[in-house]
Write an enzyme that holds these catalytic residues in place. Structure first.
Site, PDB file in Angstrom:
ATOM      1  NE  ARG A  92       5.672   9.290 -36.948  1.00  0.00           N
ATOM      2  CZ  ARG A  92       4.720   8.865 -36.136  1.00  0.00           C
ATOM      3  NH1 ARG A  92       3.671   8.231 -36.621  1.00  0.00           N
ATOM      4  NH2 ARG A  92       4.824   9.050 -34.844  1.00  0.00           N
ATOM      5  CB  CYS A 121       5.356   3.433 -30.511  1.00  0.00           C
ATOM      6  SG  CYS A 121       3.588   3.730 -30.559  1.00  0.00           S
ATOM      7  CE  LYS A 205      -0.339   7.736 -37.551  1.00  0.00           C
ATOM      8  NZ  LYS A 205      -0.551   8.012 -36.118  1.00  0.00           N
ATOM      9  CG  HIS A 234       3.029  -0.702 -28.223  1.00  0.00           C
ATOM     10  ND1 HIS A 234       2.258  -0.292 -27.170  1.00  0.00           N
ATOM     11  CD2 HIS A 234       3.073   0.341 -29.098  1.00  0.00           C
ATOM     12  CE1 HIS A 234       1.850   0.962 -27.389  1.00  0.00           C
ATOM     13  NE2 HIS A 234       2.335   1.359 -28.540  1.00  0.00           N
TER      14      HIS A 234
END
Ligand SMILES: NC(=O)c1ccc[n+]([C@@H]2O[C@H](COP(=O)([O-])OP(=O)(O)OC[C@H]3O[C@@H](n4cnc5c(N)ncnc54)[C@H](OP(=O)(O)O)[C@@H]3O)[C@@H](O)[C@H]2O)c1
Length: 326
Positions: A92, A121, A205, A234
Site C-alpha cells: 500500500r 477497510c 495506516k 465498521h
C-alpha cells in the site's frame, strides 16, 4: 488468492452480482483448503493450493490471503503477466504502487506496474465520504474514532464472537483465542500491534493511507481504532476542520450527490446509519452531519459501511472493472 476467507468469499459473490466477465476462474487458498469445492456462477470449482506456478494464463489476480502471501507470491503473478489487485497491506505505501479508491483517485489505476493496492477497510469508507467535502472546502485536519466489526479481522474472529456470546449468555467462562481479550459484550481499543509512538498499526495506516489516496500530505489525521462486538460493518465518528467554511446543510447536499455515498440523516425520525443498515450494501452510509461548534470551520459526521464489501471485495472489483474497461 484467499478465496476461502471472509473477503475471498465476498469476491465470488460480487463477481457474480456484477456479472464480471470471467472466462475461467482459479480458486486459490492454503494447502489446508486444497480439494474443497466452491460454487461460482452455478458451477463447482476445486480450491487449489497457492504456488508460484498458480498464475499461468491469469489476467487478473484478486488477492486477500494476507500480507506475507502477497509479498511472496504477487511478484510471480506479475512476472506471469497478471495485474494484481491486492487487499493486504503489503504494497500500500510502496512508491509507484497506486493505492486506489475508485470514487476518489481512480485515475491512478493506469500508473500501475502490475500491482494496485486496495486500502485498509476503515480508510476506504472514510475517504469516500470525505473526498467530496475536501474538494469543496479543503480538509485540514481529521479526528476519527472507529467502531470496527470483528469480520474486519477475518472469518475466525466472526466465529469467536459468536462462540463467546453464547458462553457469556450461558454464564460460562470465556477464554479468548483470536482476540487479546473477551470481545463479546466488550470493546477492545487495540487493532493490530502498538508502535513506538503509542498508536496502533491500524491507526497509523489510517493516517498514511488517507494522505496517499487524497494526494495531500498536509492533511493532519488523528485516529483511535476500536474493535466492537458487531459482526459486519465498521462505524466511524469523524470530526473535520476545513480551510473554507462549509455548513452542515452544504455537506449534506454535496454528499447526497456523491458517488458511492448514501445520506441517512433525519434525526427527528431517528434515522441515521447503523451497522445493521450497512451490512450487505454497497454504499457508504453517512449521517449525524452537524456543525462542530467548538472550532471555526468544523463538521462532525458518522460514517458506516460494510467492511467486507466496500471495505475490501467491492472496492477491489471496482478497480478490476476499470482495468478491463480503460
Ligand atoms: N476482513 C476485512 O474486512 C478486510 C478488509 C480489508 C482488507 N482485508 C485483508 O484481506 C486479507 C484477508 O482477510 P480475510 O478477512 O479474508 O481473512 P481470513 O478470513 O482469515 O482469510 C484468509 C485467507 O487467506 C488464505 N491463506 C492463509 N494462509 C495462506 C497460505 N499460506 N497460502 C495461501 N493462502 C493462505 C486462507 O486460506 P485457508 O482457508 O486455506 O486457510 C483464507 O482463504 C488480509 O490481508 C486482510 O488484511 C480484510
Amino acid at each position: 488468492m484467499g478465496v476461502t476467507g471472509a473477503v475471498g468469499n465476498c469476491f465470488l459473490k460480487i463477481l457474480e452480482e456484477r456479472e464480471f466477465p470471467v472466462n475461467n476462474i482459479k480458486l486459490l487458498a492454503s494447502e489446508r483448503s486444497k480439494g474443497k469445492k466452491l460454487k461460482f456462477n452455478g458451477k463447482l470449482y476445486p480450491v487449489e493450493a497457492l504456488t508460484h506456478d498458480s498464475f499461468k494464463g491469469v489476467d487478473i489476480v484478486l488477492s486477500s490471503a494476507g500480507a506475507s502471501r502477497s509479498l511472496e507470491f504477487l511478484p510471480s503473478a506479475v512476472k506471469a503477466g497478471a495485474v494484481c489487485v491486492d487487499n493486504s497491506s503489503a504494497f500500500r505505501m510502496e512508491k509507484g504502487v497506486p493505492l486506489v479508491v475508485p470514487e476518489v483517485n481512480g485515475h491512478r489505476i493506469k500508473e500501475h506496474k502490475g500491482i494496485i493496492a486496495n486500502p485498509n477497510c476503515s480508510t476506504i469508507q472514510m475517504v469516500v465520504a470525505l473526498w467530496p467535502i475536501h474538494k469543496a472546502a479543503r480538509i485540514k485536519r481529521i479526528v476519527v474514532s472507529t467502531y470496527q466489526s470483528v469480520s474486519g479481522a477475518g472469518q475466525k474472529k466472526v466465529i469467536e464472537l459468536w462462540e463467546q456470546s453464547k458462553l457469556f449468555l450461558a454464564k460460562k467462562k470465556i477464554d479468548p483465542v483470536e482476540f487479546p481479550h473477551q470481545i463479546a459484550f466488550n470493546l477492545i481499543p487495540q487493532i493490530d500491534i502498538f508502535l513506538e509512538n503509542a498508536y496502533t498499526k491500524e491507526e497509523v495506516k489510517m493516517v498514511n493511507e488517507t494522505r496517499k489516496i487524497m494526494g495531500d500530505e498536509s492533511i493532519r489525521v488523528n485516529a483511535t481504532c476500536v474493535r466492537v462486538p458487531v459482526f459486519y460493518a465498521h462505524s466511524e465518528s469523524v470530526n473535520i476542520e476545513t480551510e473554507k467554511h462549509i455548513s452542515a446543510d452544504e455537506v449534506r447536499h454535496i454528499l447526497s450527490k456523491a458517488a458511492g455515498v448514501k445520506v441517512i440523516d433525519d434525526p427527528a425520525n431517528k434515522a441515521y446509519p447503523m451497522p445493521i443498515l450497512a451490512e450487505g450494501k454497497d454504499d457508504v452510509l453517512v449521517g449525524r452531519i452537524r456543525q462542530d461548534e467548538s472550532v471555526e470551520n468544523g463538521i462532525s459526521l458518522w460514517i458506516v459501511s460494510d467492511n467486507i464489501r466496500k471495505g475490501a471485495a467491492l472496492n477491489a472489483i471496482q478497480i478490476a472493472e476499470r482495468i478491463i474497461t480503460h
